[in-house]
Design a protein around this motif. Structure first.
Motif, PDB file in Angstrom:
ATOM      1  N   ARG A  73       0.819  -1.225   0.000  1.00 21.33           N
ATOM      2  CA  ARG A  73       0.000   0.000   0.000  1.00 21.33           C
ATOM      3  C   ARG A  73       0.848   1.268   0.000  1.00 21.33           C
ATOM      4  O   ARG A  73       0.430   2.297  -0.515  1.00 21.33           O
ATOM      5  CB  ARG A  73      -0.921   0.015   1.223  1.00 21.33           C
ATOM      6  N   PHE A  74       2.009   1.198   0.612  1.00 22.23           N
ATOM      7  CA  PHE A  74       2.895   2.365   0.710  1.00 22.23           C
ATOM      8  C   PHE A  74       4.101   2.163  -0.205  1.00 22.23           C
ATOM      9  O   PHE A  74       4.591   1.037  -0.366  1.00 22.23           O
ATOM     10  CB  PHE A  74       3.388   2.549   2.137  1.00 22.23           C
ATOM     11  N   THR A  75       4.579   3.260  -0.758  1.00 21.66           N
ATOM     12  CA  THR A  75       5.761   3.206  -1.614  1.00 21.66           C
ATOM     13  C   THR A  75       6.713   4.342  -1.239  1.00 21.66           C
ATOM     14  O   THR A  75       6.294   5.501  -1.183  1.00 21.66           O
ATOM     15  CB  THR A  75       5.384   3.348  -3.098  1.00 21.66           C
ATOM     16  N   ILE A  76       7.952   3.983  -0.978  1.00 22.17           N
ATOM     17  CA  ILE A  76       8.987   4.980  -0.695  1.00 22.17           C
ATOM     18  C   ILE A  76       9.856   5.134  -1.939  1.00 22.17           C
ATOM     19  O   ILE A  76      10.247   4.149  -2.566  1.00 22.17           O
ATOM     20  CB  ILE A  76       9.870   4.548   0.486  1.00 22.17           C
ATOM     21  N   SER A  77      10.161   6.376  -2.256  1.00 22.72           N
ATOM     22  CA  SER A  77      11.044   6.640  -3.388  1.00 22.72           C
ATOM     23  C   SER A  77      11.912   7.848  -3.055  1.00 22.72           C
ATOM     24  O   SER A  77      11.638   8.575  -2.098  1.00 22.72           O
ATOM     25  CB  SER A  77      10.238   6.893  -4.667  1.00 22.72           C
ATOM     26  N   ARG A  78      12.946   8.028  -3.849  1.00 18.27           N
ATOM     27  CA  ARG A  78      13.828   9.162  -3.607  1.00 18.27           C
ATOM     28  C   ARG A  78      14.251   9.775  -4.930  1.00 18.27           C
ATOM     29  O   ARG A  78      14.356   9.090  -5.947  1.00 18.27           O
ATOM     30  CB  ARG A  78      15.060   8.721  -2.808  1.00 18.27           C
ATOM     31  N   ASP A  79      14.460  11.080  -4.872  1.00 15.87           N
ATOM     32  CA  ASP A  79      14.969  11.832  -6.016  1.00 15.87           C
ATOM     33  C   ASP A  79      16.256  12.501  -5.552  1.00 15.87           C
ATOM     34  O   ASP A  79      16.212  13.539  -4.891  1.00 15.87           O
ATOM     35  CB  ASP A  79      13.925  12.852  -6.479  1.00 15.87           C
ATOM     36  N   ASN A  80      17.374  11.892  -5.906  1.00 12.39           N
ATOM     37  CA  ASN A  80      18.642  12.422  -5.416  1.00 12.39           C
ATOM     38  C   ASN A  80      18.962  13.800  -5.988  1.00 12.39           C
ATOM     39  O   ASN A  80      19.653  14.596  -5.358  1.00 12.39           O
ATOM     40  CB  ASN A  80      19.773  11.443  -5.743  1.00 12.39           C
ATOM     41  N   ALA A  81      18.457  14.078  -7.171  1.00 15.64           N
ATOM     42  CA  ALA A  81      18.698  15.394  -7.767  1.00 15.64           C
ATOM     43  C   ALA A  81      18.008  16.499  -6.973  1.00 15.64           C
ATOM     44  O   ALA A  81      18.465  17.640  -6.960  1.00 15.64           O
ATOM     45  CB  ALA A  81      18.225  15.407  -9.210  1.00 15.64           C
ATOM     46  N   LYS A  82      16.912  16.126  -6.321  1.00 17.59           N
ATOM     47  CA  LYS A  82      16.149  17.115  -5.547  1.00 17.59           C
ATOM     48  C   LYS A  82      16.369  16.965  -4.047  1.00 17.59           C
ATOM     49  O   LYS A  82      15.751  17.679  -3.257  1.00 17.59           O
ATOM     50  CB  LYS A  82      14.657  16.984  -5.861  1.00 17.59           C
ATOM     51  N   ASN A  83      17.227  16.018  -3.647  1.00 15.98           N
ATOM     52  CA  ASN A  83      17.440  15.761  -2.212  1.00 15.98           C
ATOM     53  C   ASN A  83      16.117  15.553  -1.487  1.00 15.98           C
ATOM     54  O   ASN A  83      15.893  16.106  -0.400  1.00 15.98           O
ATOM     55  CB  ASN A  83      18.216  16.910  -1.565  1.00 15.98           C
ATOM     56  N   THR A  84      15.255  14.777  -2.091  1.00 24.18           N
ATOM     57  CA  THR A  84      13.919  14.595  -1.549  1.00 24.18           C
ATOM     58  C   THR A  84      13.553  13.114  -1.537  1.00 24.18           C
ATOM     59  O   THR A  84      13.871  12.377  -2.487  1.00 24.18           O
ATOM     60  CB  THR A  84      12.886  15.379  -2.373  1.00 24.18           C
ATOM     61  N   VAL A  85      12.909  12.708  -0.468  1.00 25.62           N
ATOM     62  CA  VAL A  85      12.379  11.356  -0.371  1.00 25.62           C
ATOM     63  C   VAL A  85      10.867  11.463  -0.212  1.00 25.62           C
ATOM     64  O   VAL A  85      10.363  12.413   0.397  1.00 25.62           O
ATOM     65  CB  VAL A  85      13.028  10.580   0.792  1.00 25.62           C
ATOM     66  N   TYR A  86      10.156  10.506  -0.781  1.00 31.60           N
ATOM     67  CA  TYR A  86       8.700  10.534  -0.804  1.00 31.60           C
ATOM     68  C   TYR A  86       8.131   9.292  -0.133  1.00 31.60           C
ATOM     69  O   TYR A  86       8.745   8.226  -0.111  1.00 31.60           O
ATOM     70  CB  TYR A  86       8.191  10.595  -2.249  1.00 31.60           C
TER      71      TYR A  86
END
Length: 119
Positions: free
Chosen positions: A66-79
């Protein structure tokens, strides 16, 4: 100085979806595993999931699928994408960053964002 700032919390109906973001600043991110924890008042804080520096993910059994973790290293952001939310998942959700020795647990914490699941 490392800062983790969460956003995206709010009120959502049972069965609804919400996406949390965590913006990281300071000398941390692309080489560090990042995680999400949640705390219900009066209960112990619990791990929701982790994304490693290489993008591998781990989830607590209660949220898997149900939950998904992702990251955007270019934006220094994790979701944290949350689907089919349940009332018992009402909690403060905190973003964390691990040091180089993950078994020691998170090294840095954000202040958290409130998620309320209610009709």
């Amino acid at each position: 100085q490392v800062q983790l700032v969460e956003s995206g919390g709010g009120l959502v109906q049972p069965g609804g979806s919400l996406r949390l973001s965590c913006a990281a600043s300071g000398s941390i991110f692309s080489d560090n595993a990042m995680g999400w924890y949640r705390q219900v008042p009066g209960k112990q804080r619990g791990l929701v999931g982790i994304v490693t520096s290489g993008g591998s993910t781990y989830y607590a059994g209660s949220v898997k699928g149900r939950f998904t973790i992702s990251r955007d290293n270019a934006k220094n952001t994790v979701y944290l994408q949350m689907r089919n939310l349940k009332p018992e998942e009402t909690a403060v959700y905190c973003c964390t960053a691990y040091g180089h020795i993950m078994v020691l647990g998170p090294k840095y914490w954000g202040e958290g964002t409130q998620v309320t699941v209610s009709s």
